[in-house]
Design an enzyme around this catalytic site. Sequence first.
Site, PDB file in Angstrom:
ATOM      1  NE  ARG A 138      -3.583   7.791  -0.881  1.00  0.00           N
ATOM      2  CZ  ARG A 138      -2.691   7.501   0.078  1.00  0.00           C
ATOM      3  NH1 ARG A 138      -2.013   8.485   0.666  1.00  0.00           N
ATOM      4  NH2 ARG A 138      -2.485   6.259   0.436  1.00  0.00           N
ATOM      5  CB  SER A 147      -3.275   6.946   4.074  1.00  0.00           C
ATOM      6  OG  SER A 147      -2.321   6.739   5.097  1.00  0.00           O
ATOM      7  CG  ASP A 154      -1.888   6.546   9.286  1.00  0.00           C
ATOM      8  OD1 ASP A 154      -2.135   5.529   9.968  1.00  0.00           O
ATOM      9  OD2 ASP A 154      -1.573   6.490   8.095  1.00  0.00           O
ATOM     10  CG  ASP A 178      -4.775   4.215   6.619  1.00  0.00           C
ATOM     11  OD1 ASP A 178      -3.995   5.007   7.195  1.00  0.00           O
ATOM     12  OD2 ASP A 178      -4.426   3.501   5.661  1.00  0.00           O
ATOM     13  CG  ASP A 221      -1.287   2.619   6.761  1.00  0.00           C
ATOM     14  OD1 ASP A 221      -1.306   3.730   7.331  1.00  0.00           O
ATOM     15  OD2 ASP A 221      -1.161   2.486   5.524  1.00  0.00           O
ATOM     16  CB  THR A 266      10.329   4.792  -2.064  1.00  0.00           C
ATOM     17  OG1 THR A 266      11.644   5.308  -2.142  1.00  0.00           O
ATOM     18  CG2 THR A 266       9.582   5.495  -0.954  1.00  0.00           C
ATOM     19  CD  GLU A 280       7.049   3.537   3.615  1.00  0.00           C
ATOM     20  OE1 GLU A 280       7.609   3.419   2.523  1.00  0.00           O
ATOM     21  OE2 GLU A 280       5.834   3.760   3.734  1.00  0.00           O
TER      22      GLU A 280
END
Length: 595
Positions: free
Chosen positions: A51, A147, A304, A306, A308, A381, A405
């Site tokens: 990314r 994202s 958001d 994308d 997810d 995480t 999360e």
Amino acid sequence: MDLKSKIDEWLEWDKNEDTLEEVKNLLEKNDTASLESIMLSRLLFGTAGLRGRMGAGYACMNDLVIIQTSQGLGKYLLSECPDVTSRGIVIGHDSRHNSWRFARLAAAVFLNYGIPVYLLGKICPTPFVPFTVLQLKAVAGVMVTASHNPKEDNGYKVYWDNGAQIIPPHDTGIQHCIEENLKPMDDVWDIKKALSNPKLSDPIEEMSSKYFSRLSSSMLDKSRNFNTPLQFTVTAMHGVSHQYMTTAFEVCNFKPMIPVKEQMDPDPDFPTVKFPNPEEGKSALDLSFKTADENDCSIILANDPDADRLAVAEKLKTGGWKVFTGNEDGALLGWWAWYRFKHLNPEASPKDVYMISSTVSSKILGAIAKREGFNFIETLTGFKWMGNKAYSLIKEGKTVLFAFEEAIGFMNGSEVLDKDGISAAMRLAEMAAYLQTQGMTLYDKLQDIYETYGYHGNNNSYYICRDTNVINKLFERIRNFNGVNSYPHSLGNGKFKIKDVRDLTTGYDSSQANKVAELPFSSSSQMITFTFANGCVITLRTSGTEPKIKYYSEIYASPGESNWGKLKDELQCLVSFIIEELLEPTKNRLISRSD
């Protein structure tokens, strides 16, 4: 290799006129500093894939880097999973600049290796890729997306054949193969040829039908959904979700949603929001509030770009809007997952039932599990860890109901072993419809959950820092706070005593007899957790996908305790000392969230 050699290599290999021109312009300007920054380092392939900012050079996202990355991934798959030439790979993409092209360049590479490609031919939510991997029993999946990152960014996320994001050692193995296969193969630039390859197919309609069929059949009471007086405002945040959420509302038998029209259509420039991230809360939801108020809607569902992740807001009885945090959403959806399980399986034992959350998320699921008798597991995480853990539990015959999360990511069931903003929205809407028949709002239910299972108060935020040297210096200062290898013993001039320290960068954990952390640790990321004598837990960590230093905190009260306000004040005081004593010394090099 020196700078001149890397530039010559780039000019020979890159066939994209825009990025070639960018490099040539820097050469004409003799901008050595810029050329060094983009040519002498490259984006590293990690457990989140790639990314970064789009632009020329090996340190950015561009055609050549996508080709090189796909060549490395293809070689890795051929060595690790030889049956990839029969089982194939799935590719999807979002609506960002260059995503359509990046996905097809990747397809061209895999087809050159003789690997069949299932290319989801139109923009789709990220969770459609892991869903398709499982449905088609493919060897891997690639989603081209950044994202919720700024418009200048793009990314390349990889899933394994279990439908979960890759974890070590795959990331380092793929990185090694990338470095061994940098020269572009013949024909990989020819997208038109790739699209005519008989080994390429587009399963988007079939997969969409299967996804929504399963989502539809998962609803508890469709008549209740249809008859609810609640109205929902929904925003796609200029991303991919509008058409998919429209279908979701239809198949789950809700009345049509009220879209935020200004954000309904995909737009890679995200013109109405500074950050296309619903996690930012009110600053990203202004148009949603306006639309909801104008249409008498009581609940906002925000994906958001994308799709997810999911943010949720509710109109309060007293007026104004309550934007739920990811931890609060997790408490609500976790309770609802347990309610649904009991409703559908009244005689079932909870001993083989599991819920999961990441170590920086609220421990509310643990409190519910302790009282109700099911199992709670904490992971590192990120959904890469939760998805892989869920897969291993399912292989053992266990039932995984829910995972979350705090960064508004939710996994409901096991159809998608990753966060999914579409299914999360429908579970949330279904829960709200049920609560309405009980005379309760989402906020009412959240208070009820806290009264039943114990109050869990959180205070989370972040600092932005783009200088890795500053970040490393900050964390090393914490590790040597009271001398070499000596962490802080207290904060606030002794007011808050530190009971234990867990450092998942070094593997140290003072709470363990052998002082070694039970969770996996890695020197490539920064993460330190403090447990205080008052029961408060605070974690400082770096983000794996953004230039952020994040802090997470939680304080807990047992069921029946009513001093929630006092606990909130105590937590705020403790967080202020964390900032002043551990983060403030480098404040001149950081930009806080509130700036």
